[in-house]
Scaffold this motif. Structure first.
Motif, PDB file in Angstrom:
ATOM      1  N   GLN A  38       0.798  -1.223   0.000  1.00  0.00           N
ATOM      2  CA  GLN A  38       0.000   0.000   0.000  1.00  0.00           C
ATOM      3  C   GLN A  38       0.832   1.274   0.000  1.00  0.00           C
ATOM      4  O   GLN A  38       0.286   2.369  -0.073  1.00  0.00           O
ATOM      5  N   PHE A  39       2.149   1.165   0.079  1.00  0.00           N
ATOM      6  CA  PHE A  39       2.987   2.351   0.095  1.00  0.00           C
ATOM      7  C   PHE A  39       2.932   3.051  -1.266  1.00  0.00           C
ATOM      8  O   PHE A  39       2.976   2.393  -2.302  1.00  0.00           O
ATOM      9  N   PRO A  40       2.870   4.376  -1.310  1.00  0.00           N
ATOM     10  CA  PRO A  40       2.770   5.101  -2.594  1.00  0.00           C
ATOM     11  C   PRO A  40       4.131   5.238  -3.299  1.00  0.00           C
ATOM     12  O   PRO A  40       4.715   6.319  -3.374  1.00  0.00           O
ATOM     13  N   TRP A  41       4.647   4.138  -3.824  1.00  0.00           N
ATOM     14  CA  TRP A  41       5.968   4.121  -4.450  1.00  0.00           C
ATOM     15  C   TRP A  41       6.069   5.099  -5.603  1.00  0.00           C
ATOM     16  O   TRP A  41       7.054   5.813  -5.733  1.00  0.00           O
ATOM     17  N   LYS A  42       5.071   5.115  -6.477  1.00  0.00           N
ATOM     18  CA  LYS A  42       5.121   5.967  -7.662  1.00  0.00           C
ATOM     19  C   LYS A  42       5.252   7.443  -7.273  1.00  0.00           C
ATOM     20  O   LYS A  42       6.007   8.195  -7.884  1.00  0.00           O
ATOM     21  N   HIS A  43       4.531   7.866  -6.250  1.00  0.00           N
ATOM     22  CA  HIS A  43       4.603   9.252  -5.788  1.00  0.00           C
ATOM     23  C   HIS A  43       6.029   9.609  -5.365  1.00  0.00           C
ATOM     24  O   HIS A  43       6.551  10.667  -5.721  1.00  0.00           O
ATOM     25  N   TYR A  44       6.669   8.726  -4.605  1.00  0.00           N
ATOM     26  CA  TYR A  44       8.011   9.011  -4.129  1.00  0.00           C
ATOM     27  C   TYR A  44       9.024   9.006  -5.267  1.00  0.00           C
ATOM     28  O   TYR A  44       9.944   9.824  -5.305  1.00  0.00           O
ATOM     29  N   PHE A  45       8.891   8.066  -6.202  1.00  0.00           N
ATOM     30  CA  PHE A  45       9.834   8.008  -7.317  1.00  0.00           C
ATOM     31  C   PHE A  45       9.712   9.217  -8.231  1.00  0.00           C
ATOM     32  O   PHE A  45      10.689   9.666  -8.814  1.00  0.00           O
ATOM     33  N   THR A  46       8.536   9.763  -8.384  1.00  0.00           N
ATOM     34  CA  THR A  46       8.361  10.896  -9.292  1.00  0.00           C
ATOM     35  C   THR A  46       8.565  12.247  -8.617  1.00  0.00           C
ATOM     36  O   THR A  46       8.893  13.221  -9.302  1.00  0.00           O
ATOM     37  N   ASN A  47       8.421  12.342  -7.307  1.00  0.00           N
ATOM     38  CA  ASN A  47       8.461  13.645  -6.652  1.00  0.00           C
ATOM     39  C   ASN A  47       9.665  13.886  -5.745  1.00  0.00           C
ATOM     40  O   ASN A  47       9.763  14.959  -5.162  1.00  0.00           O
ATOM     41  N   GLN A  48      10.556  12.928  -5.606  1.00  0.00           N
ATOM     42  CA  GLN A  48      11.721  13.159  -4.768  1.00  0.00           C
ATOM     43  C   GLN A  48      12.985  13.164  -5.611  1.00  0.00           C
ATOM     44  O   GLN A  48      13.172  12.320  -6.490  1.00  0.00           O
ATOM     45  N   TRP A  49      13.872  14.085  -5.320  1.00  0.00           N
ATOM     46  CA  TRP A  49      15.082  14.285  -6.096  1.00  0.00           C
ATOM     47  C   TRP A  49      16.101  13.169  -5.909  1.00  0.00           C
ATOM     48  O   TRP A  49      16.919  12.900  -6.785  1.00  0.00           O
ATOM     49  N   ILE A  50      16.089  12.502  -4.768  1.00  0.00           N
ATOM     50  CA  ILE A  50      17.141  11.547  -4.434  1.00  0.00           C
ATOM     51  C   ILE A  50      17.212  10.390  -5.424  1.00  0.00           C
ATOM     52  O   ILE A  50      18.289   9.906  -5.749  1.00  0.00           O
ATOM     53  N   TRP A  51      16.077   9.935  -5.938  1.00  0.00           N
ATOM     54  CA  TRP A  51      16.058   8.793  -6.856  1.00  0.00           C
ATOM     55  C   TRP A  51      16.735   9.140  -8.180  1.00  0.00           C
ATOM     56  O   TRP A  51      17.481   8.332  -8.731  1.00  0.00           O
ATOM     57  N   LYS A  52      16.481  10.338  -8.675  1.00  0.00           N
ATOM     58  CA  LYS A  52      17.094  10.773  -9.931  1.00  0.00           C
ATOM     59  C   LYS A  52      18.611  10.894  -9.775  1.00  0.00           C
ATOM     60  O   LYS A  52      19.380  10.400 -10.599  1.00  0.00           O
ATOM     61  N   TYR A  53      19.054  11.532  -8.707  1.00  0.00           N
ATOM     62  CA  TYR A  53      20.476  11.721  -8.501  1.00  0.00           C
ATOM     63  C   TYR A  53      21.180  10.420  -8.148  1.00  0.00           C
ATOM     64  O   TYR A  53      22.357  10.233  -8.452  1.00  0.00           O
ATOM     65  N   TYR A  54      20.478   9.503  -7.505  1.00  0.00           N
ATOM     66  CA  TYR A  54      21.059   8.189  -7.215  1.00  0.00           C
ATOM     67  C   TYR A  54      21.359   7.455  -8.519  1.00  0.00           C
ATOM     68  O   TYR A  54      22.434   6.885  -8.680  1.00  0.00           O
ATOM     69  N   ALA A  55      20.424   7.473  -9.455  1.00  0.00           N
ATOM     70  CA  ALA A  55      20.634   6.814 -10.745  1.00  0.00           C
ATOM     71  C   ALA A  55      21.794   7.464 -11.505  1.00  0.00           C
ATOM     72  O   ALA A  55      22.636   6.764 -12.084  1.00  0.00           O
ATOM     73  N   ILE A  56      21.862   8.779 -11.485  1.00  0.00           N
ATOM     74  CA  ILE A  56      22.959   9.486 -12.160  1.00  0.00           C
ATOM     75  C   ILE A  56      24.295   9.131 -11.512  1.00  0.00           C
ATOM     76  O   ILE A  56      25.286   8.878 -12.199  1.00  0.00           O
ATOM     77  N   ALA A  57      24.331   9.077 -10.194  1.00  0.00           N
ATOM     78  CA  ALA A  57      25.571   8.760  -9.482  1.00  0.00           C
ATOM     79  C   ALA A  57      26.045   7.345  -9.795  1.00  0.00           C
ATOM     80  O   ALA A  57      27.251   7.117  -9.956  1.00  0.00           O
ATOM     81  N   VAL A  58      25.132   6.411  -9.900  1.00  0.00           N
ATOM     82  CA  VAL A  58      25.515   5.036 -10.234  1.00  0.00           C
ATOM     83  C   VAL A  58      26.118   4.981 -11.632  1.00  0.00           C
ATOM     84  O   VAL A  58      27.166   4.363 -11.849  1.00  0.00           O
ATOM     85  N   VAL A  59      25.486   5.639 -12.584  1.00  0.00           N
ATOM     86  CA  VAL A  59      25.979   5.623 -13.965  1.00  0.00           C
ATOM     87  C   VAL A  59      27.355   6.298 -14.064  1.00  0.00           C
ATOM     88  O   VAL A  59      28.238   5.812 -14.769  1.00  0.00           O
ATOM     89  N   VAL A  60      27.543   7.384 -13.353  1.00  0.00           N
ATOM     90  CA  VAL A  60      28.828   8.098 -13.408  1.00  0.00           C
ATOM     91  C   VAL A  60      29.925   7.315 -12.688  1.00  0.00           C
ATOM     92  O   VAL A  60      31.078   7.320 -13.125  1.00  0.00           O
ATOM     93  N   SER A  61      29.608   6.632 -11.610  1.00  0.00           N
ATOM     94  CA  SER A  61      30.647   5.957 -10.833  1.00  0.00           C
ATOM     95  C   SER A  61      31.084   4.615 -11.414  1.00  0.00           C
ATOM     96  O   SER A  61      32.179   4.159 -11.103  1.00  0.00           O
TER      97      SER A  61
END
Length: 79
Positions: free
Chosen positions: A24-47
């Motif tokens: 029941q957790f609103p996963w989609k809301h957190y993935f679309t509205n929080q900055w950390i997920w976007k920057y985490y993906a970028i950091a993984v690709v760069v590292s």
């Protein structure tokens, strides 16, 4: 069969088990509205190339031979 699943599928007013809380957790809301997920993906690709380069340097044949020689001398001192 789909009608039967629709009847059973109503959410609990308060989820008691850990699994029901995860469902029941609103996963989609957190993935679309929080900055950390976007920057985490970028950091993984760069590292990845950085860690690959470090791994290649550490496991080069010259470095492996140097490490083996140091360990051989160390073992000879103890015996």
């Amino acid at each position: 069969m789909a009608d039967k699943a629709a009847e059973i599928g109503r959410p609990m007013k308060f989820p008691h088990t850990f699994t029901s809380k995860l469902v029941q957790f609103p996963w989609k809301h957190y993935f679309t509205n929080q900055w950390i997920w976007k920057y985490y993906a970028i950091a993984v690709v760069v590292s990845i190339p950085v860690f690959k380069k470090i791994s290649n340097l550490a496991n080069s044949p010259e470095n492996v031979a140097k490490w083996a020689e140091i360990r051989r001398k160390e073992a000879a001192e103890h015996h």
